[in-house]
Design an enzyme around this catalytic site. Structure first.
Site, PDB file in Angstrom:
ATOM      1  CE  LYS A  32       2.127 -54.074 -27.366  1.00 32.54           C
ATOM      2  NZ  LYS A  32       3.158 -53.031 -27.592  1.00 32.54           N
ATOM      3  N   GLY A  85       2.662 -47.876 -35.150  1.00 35.31           N
ATOM      4  CA  GLY A  85       2.181 -48.235 -33.751  1.00 35.31           C
ATOM      5  C   GLY A  85       3.343 -48.103 -32.773  1.00 35.31           C
ATOM      6  CG  ASN A 107       5.536 -42.600 -41.638  1.00 36.95           C
ATOM      7  OD1 ASN A 107       6.401 -43.559 -41.186  1.00 36.95           O
ATOM      8  ND2 ASN A 107       4.601 -42.940 -42.196  1.00 36.95           N
ATOM      9  CB  ILE A 145      12.243 -48.889 -30.747  1.00 34.80           C
ATOM     10  CG1 ILE A 145      11.622 -49.356 -31.762  1.00 34.80           C
ATOM     11  CG2 ILE A 145      12.206 -47.694 -30.032  1.00 34.80           C
ATOM     12  CD1 ILE A 145      10.219 -49.151 -31.870  1.00 34.80           C
ATOM     13  N   GLY A 191      18.015 -50.999 -28.605  1.00 35.96           N
ATOM     14  CA  GLY A 191      16.818 -51.147 -28.134  1.00 35.96           C
ATOM     15  C   GLY A 191      16.501 -52.245 -27.025  1.00 35.96           C
TER      16      GLY A 191
END
EC number: 1.1.1.25
Length: 286
Positions: free
Chosen positions: A75, A139, A160, A225, A248
């Site tokens: 990507k 990401g 996180n 997700i 998701g």
């Protein structure tokens, strides 16, 4: 991105390394059949070393493709090699959808649109909240943060294990994005109307932590997700605690639609038949 181009014989792809696991050919194949289009969509495995040559062949049209999807690990380099990346790609530094137009390779990132379209379909009004919590700073979290911010959510709290990673996202996406360590999770969840898991916690073979969702707003939505398994342990916990949940899978389906419309000139529909088709494939490959 859409236009009314002739659709006979147009070919698109998904590329990654590896790419055998991709369900994109199933999704786009379903739309090609239901819309009675003559094009094709297939998986093409390309190593990182070979990816620049693959893009060069796409640009000079020798590959026979009009565009396609890009997945891990390509990507970021796809964004760099595109002639015309859009603003979404520019901010993310990554593209997942490519197409040729006027002799130039254009690029966008549809992950965020897939995320919000899934919530719009399954829980309309989710974006009325002023506060969201994003678990994870990898990401996958970037497009989610971008999309939630662009829908007008004023406070986005990224939690996180490594707070430095979360701080990088705060620096990238602006003052309304705040970084926190895991120890602060309970505190930052207070009154939040949206909780998003972007980590691998709860995926198959992953042990999920127990989370107390009670600090969230009473009408909060919890989404993940991850879609394998469809109901992750985090979603199951939230459901048991009385919160609305959204899996998701819809994100995967909705992020595919803009690219299909660009390449084949027809707007596809994410319906229950498609969802059932993908779930059946997931069950088959357990």
């Amino acid at each position: 991105m859409g236009d009314s181009r002739e659709t006979h014989g147009l070919n698109a792809f998904v590329t990654g390394y590896p790419v055998k696991h991709s369900r994109s050919p199933l999704i786009h194949g379903y739309w090609l059949r239901t819309l009675n289009l003559a094009g094709s969509y297939r998986a093409v495995e390309v190593t990182p070393d070979d990816f620049p040559a693959f893009i060069a062949a796409l640009k000079d049209r020798s590959s026979g493709f009009v565009g396609g999807n890009v997945t891990i690990p390509h990507k970021e380099i796809a964004f760099k090699l595109a002639d015309r990346p859009d603003e979404l790609s520019e901010e993310l530094g990554a593209s997942n959808t490519l197409w040729l137009e006027d002799g130039l390779l254009h690029a966008t990132n549809t992950d965020g649109r897939g995320f919000t379209a899934n919530l719009d379909e399954c829980h309309p009004g989710w974006d009325r909240t002023d506060r969201a919590v994003i678990l994870g700073a990898g990401g996958a979290s970037r497009a989610v943060i971008q999309a939630v911010r662009d829908r007008g959510v004023n406070e986005i709290h990224v939690v996180n294990r490594t707070v430095e990673r979360a701080q990088e996202l705060s620096d990238r996406f602006g003052a309304q994005v705040h970084a926190h360590p895991m120890a602060a999770l309970g505190e930052v969840m207070r009154s939040a109307g949206l909780f998003v898991n972007t980590t691998s916690l709860g995926m198959e073979n992953e042990v999920a932590p127990t989370i107390d969702f009670s600090p969230l707003a009473e009408n909060a939505v919890v989404t993940d997700i991850v879609y394998v398994p469809l109901k992750t342990p985090l979603l199951a916990q939230a459901e048991e605690q009385g919160f609305a949940t959204v899996d998701g899978l819809g994100m995967l389906l909705h992020q595919a639609a803009p690219g299909f419309e660009t390449w084949f000139g027809k707007r596809p529909v994410v319906d229950e038949v498609l969802r059932a088709l993908i779930i059946a494939d997931m069950d088959k490959h357990r």
